[in-house]
Each structure stands twice: as C-alpha cells, then as structure tokens.
Design a protein around this motif. Structure first.
Motif, mmCIF file in Angstrom:
data_model
loop_
_atom_site.group_PDB
_atom_site.id
_atom_site.type_symbol
_atom_site.label_atom_id
_atom_site.label_comp_id
_atom_site.label_asym_id
_atom_site.label_seq_id
_atom_site.Cartn_x
_atom_site.Cartn_y
_atom_site.Cartn_z
ATOM 1 N N TYR A 111 0.814 -1.214 0.000
ATOM 2 C CA TYR A 111 0.000 0.000 0.000
ATOM 3 C C TYR A 111 0.848 1.265 0.000
ATOM 4 O O TYR A 111 0.635 2.176 -0.810
ATOM 5 C CB TYR A 111 -0.924 -0.035 1.224
ATOM 6 N N ASN A 112 1.837 1.340 0.875
ATOM 7 C CA ASN A 112 2.614 2.575 0.996
ATOM 8 C C ASN A 112 3.495 2.820 -0.225
ATOM 9 O O ASN A 112 3.651 3.970 -0.659
ATOM 10 C CB ASN A 112 3.456 2.542 2.272
ATOM 11 N N THR A 113 4.052 1.766 -0.790
ATOM 12 C CA THR A 113 4.810 1.942 -2.029
ATOM 13 C C THR A 113 3.891 2.402 -3.150
ATOM 14 O O THR A 113 4.244 3.278 -3.948
ATOM 15 C CB THR A 113 5.517 0.633 -2.421
ATOM 16 N N MET A 114 2.694 1.835 -3.203
ATOM 17 C CA MET A 114 1.746 2.230 -4.239
ATOM 18 C C MET A 114 1.341 3.700 -4.106
ATOM 19 O O MET A 114 1.216 4.415 -5.110
ATOM 20 C CB MET A 114 0.501 1.334 -4.195
ATOM 21 N N LEU A 115 1.132 4.150 -2.881
ATOM 22 C CA LEU A 115 0.770 5.567 -2.695
ATOM 23 C C LEU A 115 1.851 6.488 -3.235
ATOM 24 O O LEU A 115 1.571 7.533 -3.827
ATOM 25 C CB LEU A 115 0.529 5.868 -1.212
ATOM 26 N N ASN A 116 3.105 6.102 -3.022
ATOM 27 C CA ASN A 116 4.200 6.920 -3.519
ATOM 28 C C ASN A 116 4.240 6.941 -5.050
ATOM 29 O O ASN A 116 4.602 7.961 -5.654
ATOM 30 C CB ASN A 116 5.522 6.386 -2.967
ATOM 31 N N LEU A 117 3.850 5.842 -5.675
ATOM 32 C CA LEU A 117 3.970 5.716 -7.129
ATOM 33 C C LEU A 117 2.755 6.201 -7.902
ATOM 34 O O LEU A 117 2.851 6.431 -9.116
ATOM 35 C CB LEU A 117 4.221 4.244 -7.488
ATOM 36 N N LYS A 118 1.629 6.370 -7.256
ATOM 37 C CA LYS A 118 0.366 6.501 -7.985
ATOM 38 C C LYS A 118 0.316 7.687 -8.940
ATOM 39 O O LYS A 118 -0.334 7.616 -9.988
ATOM 40 C CB LYS A 118 -0.824 6.553 -7.021
ATOM 41 N N ASP A 119 1.032 8.774 -8.619
ATOM 42 C CA ASP A 119 1.037 9.933 -9.507
ATOM 43 C C ASP A 119 2.289 9.994 -10.367
ATOM 44 O O ASP A 119 2.515 10.968 -11.091
ATOM 45 C CB ASP A 119 0.915 11.220 -8.680
ATOM 46 N N ARG A 120 3.110 8.943 -10.304
ATOM 47 C CA ARG A 120 4.379 8.940 -11.036
ATOM 48 C C ARG A 120 4.454 7.870 -12.113
ATOM 49 O O ARG A 120 5.403 7.831 -12.880
ATOM 50 C CB ARG A 120 5.542 8.730 -10.054
ATOM 51 N N VAL A 121 3.462 7.010 -12.157
ATOM 52 C CA VAL A 121 3.534 5.841 -13.028
ATOM 53 C C VAL A 121 2.882 6.139 -14.379
ATOM 54 O O VAL A 121 1.919 6.907 -14.472
ATOM 55 C CB VAL A 121 2.851 4.629 -12.349
ATOM 56 N N GLY A 122 3.446 5.512 -15.430
ATOM 57 C CA GLY A 122 2.857 5.662 -16.751
ATOM 58 C C GLY A 122 1.663 4.745 -16.943
ATOM 59 O O GLY A 122 0.527 5.183 -17.075
ATOM 60 N N LYS A 123 1.919 3.430 -16.918
ATOM 61 C CA LYS A 123 0.867 2.428 -17.050
ATOM 62 C C LYS A 123 1.033 1.367 -15.975
ATOM 63 O O LYS A 123 2.152 1.063 -15.565
ATOM 64 C CB LYS A 123 0.925 1.737 -18.423
ATOM 65 N N VAL A 124 -0.098 0.816 -15.540
ATOM 66 C CA VAL A 124 -0.094 -0.306 -14.604
ATOM 67 C C VAL A 124 -0.714 -1.508 -15.302
ATOM 68 O O VAL A 124 -1.783 -1.381 -15.918
ATOM 69 C CB VAL A 124 -0.894 0.001 -13.322
ATOM 70 N N ILE A 125 -0.059 -2.650 -15.216
ATOM 71 C CA ILE A 125 -0.622 -3.881 -15.752
ATOM 72 C C ILE A 125 -0.743 -4.869 -14.604
ATOM 73 O O ILE A 125 0.216 -5.110 -13.857
ATOM 74 C CB ILE A 125 0.263 -4.475 -16.868
#
Length: 310
Positions: A111-125
């Motif tokens: 969860y915490n890693t995802m919160l950090n990445l959520k506005d920085r990621v291009g695409k999620v698969i």
C-alpha cells in the motif's frame, strides 16, 4: 487445494508462529548494494531489491515488478525485513513507465509503495480484479490495464506483455480469490523475459515454453516454500522441474533473502539452487540485493555472497 498435507489453515499457521527453525533469519545484516537507480544511465539493467521486487530498464523504458519496499504484511510489526535489506525506499524509485503486479498479496502489493507511485507511473498492468485496489488508493483508472490469463497488451512499439497462468491464489485477508494472479511474458524485439510470480509446479511451465520458444531470462520464485503448501509455491525439486520445462538461457530466482514467510533457513533457497546450477549447468544469476545485472554483459559474474552469513 492450498495445502498438501492433512493440516488445516490454522494448523499451518500455528507451525509458522510457534515452530522454532534454526537460521530462519540471518544473525547479522546481510550485504546490500545501494545502487542509485535514477543514475544508471541508458544501459539495459535489472536490479533486484529483495523478495520479489524488481527494477528493470530495457530499451530506454523503466519497469517495476511487485515493488514491496515498506511492508509485506498488514501490520508492519510482523514479517519484518532482515537486517540491512530495507535500503530501498519508494522515493528511490525512478518514475516507472510500466508497473507490473503479479497478484494482490501483501508481499507483492504494498500500500505505501503504491501511494508513492500513484502519480508517477505511466501504465499499470495487473491481473483481473487487482485494479480495484489501486483505484481505491487513488490511481487513475485510465492508467490501469487488467489482464486475464493469455491476454496480451502492447506496452509500446517495442514491448508486448502477455498474462499467463500460475498456480497460486489471491486475497489480502480471509476472503480469497476475488481477483486473479498471473505470471507474465515480456517480449521485445531483442528478448523474452518470463516473470513467474508466485506459483506451484504444474503443466503451465511446459505449455509456456511450447508457446513462446526462446526464453532469454526466467525470473522464478525460490523461497518461502514448505511441503504443506507445495501446490502454491515452488519447493526446491519443483523449481528444478520448472527450470527444466522452461529451459531459459539465464535464471534469476527471487522471493528470498528479505522476509521469513516459511520455515526454512533463510539461506537455503540460494544454497539449493546454486548447487543444482553447478550440477546441471544452469546459467544462474545470484546478485546481492541492489547489485546491477548488466543485461548485455555476458561476462558478468556473481559471488556466493550468502556463504559467510550462514
């Protein structure tokens, strides 16, 4: 079935919580190389960050796979990382072009890693249903691609990703299998990389080899195994069966050396696969956490770094 013995879930849980295992955790900090991932330049490189967390940059694109860098459990006091292995933090990660999730267990979806990445990621698969977690945590739904087994997505002009079967399960609590789990084949003009995720042994490994032919690198789980759950994780002899089925040019094993989620000595997975690789001439990569794997360097060698920490 999840368990291969007559024990029910709570019997397995009791063993895990109360059975004493010698060398379950290392007695001192294990060696880690803290690579500046944002300063790797343009070379094709892979960096294993412990357990199943991977950073890859290939043909100018940045990939993250199951980046668990804060907590591998719902309560951070449990399943603490081995000493020295928490060098990498979410803020150390470059902005990824592609974030690949294999399933929604805590040790693969943090969860915490995802919160950090959520506005920085291009695409999620991710597999079917896993996107609901990400949307709930604030990810842009337009950036999320969910795949069923055997579905493909074209990531860009060079990369194609296919979701493939795995023998595992999903769930972040007592409710299971509301989402799918998967392995993946990442294909480009230059290579096929198989990302095995979590899986017990079955016929899907041979089927994947038959479908894709050449596999340049296989990334397979090796650790947190037990005969009680051999249907959902690769016990050592089944790892060798999977390697024999896939016949990859190179092998990298993960799911070890950071967390004790099973009842074997922490170093046993590396000892087993290293001995087998020497016997069967498997081209095995054994980097330390954080050590850069230079993808195009066929002369790169690795040490048996765990030996002096056994």
């Amino acid at each position: 079935p999840y368990f291969s013995s007559d024990k029910l879930f709570f019997g397995v849980l009791y063993d895990f919580l109360f059975k004493k295992v010698k060398n379950l955790r290392p007695g001192k900090d294990i060696p880690v190389t803290k690579t500046n991932l944002k300063a790797l330049g343009a070379e094709d490189a892979i960096v294993w960050m412990g357990h199943s967390a991977m950073y890859m940059q290939l043909s100018g694109k940045k990939f993250l796979i199951d980046p668990v860098l804060v907590s591998a459990s719902p309560l951070s006091a449990f399943n603490k990382a081995f000493g020295g292995t928490s060098q990498y933090k979410p803020e150390d990660l470059p902005d990824p072009d592609f974030l690949i999730i294999t399933h929604d267990h805590w040790d693969h979806l943090d969860y915490n890693t995802m919160l950090n990445l959520k506005d920085r990621v291009g695409k999620v698969i991710c597999p079917l249903g896993v996107g609901a977690h990400l949307e709930y945590w604030g990810f842009d739904p337009e950036k999320i691609t969910e795949l069923d087994w055997h579905e493909q997505t074209q990531l860009d002009n060079n990369f194609k990703l296919t979701a493939l079967p795995a023998r595992h399960f999903s769930g972040r609590g007592f409710v299971r299998n509301k989402s799918l789990w998967a392995s993946y084949m990442l294909q480009s003009d230059s290579s096929n990389i198989y990302i095995g995720g979590d899986s017990g042994y079955d016929t899907h490994f041979a089927a994947i080899k038959e479908r894709f032919g050449n596999i340049d690198l296989a990334i397979l789980e090796n650790g947190q195994y037990n005969n009680d759950w051999k249907y959902i994780h690769l016990i050592p002899e089944d790892l060798l069966k999977a390697v024999n089925d896939l016949q990859p040019k190179k092998l990298l094993t993960v799911h070890h050396s950071k967390y004790a989620l099973a009842m074997h000595p922490w170093y046993e997975p590396l000892e087993n696969i290293s001995a087998a690789a020497e016997k069967d001439s498997i081209d095995l990569l054994t980097p330390m956490i954080g050590e850069v794997i230079r993808v195009k360097d066929s002369t790169q060698t690795y040490t048996k770094w765990w030996k002096e920490y056994m």
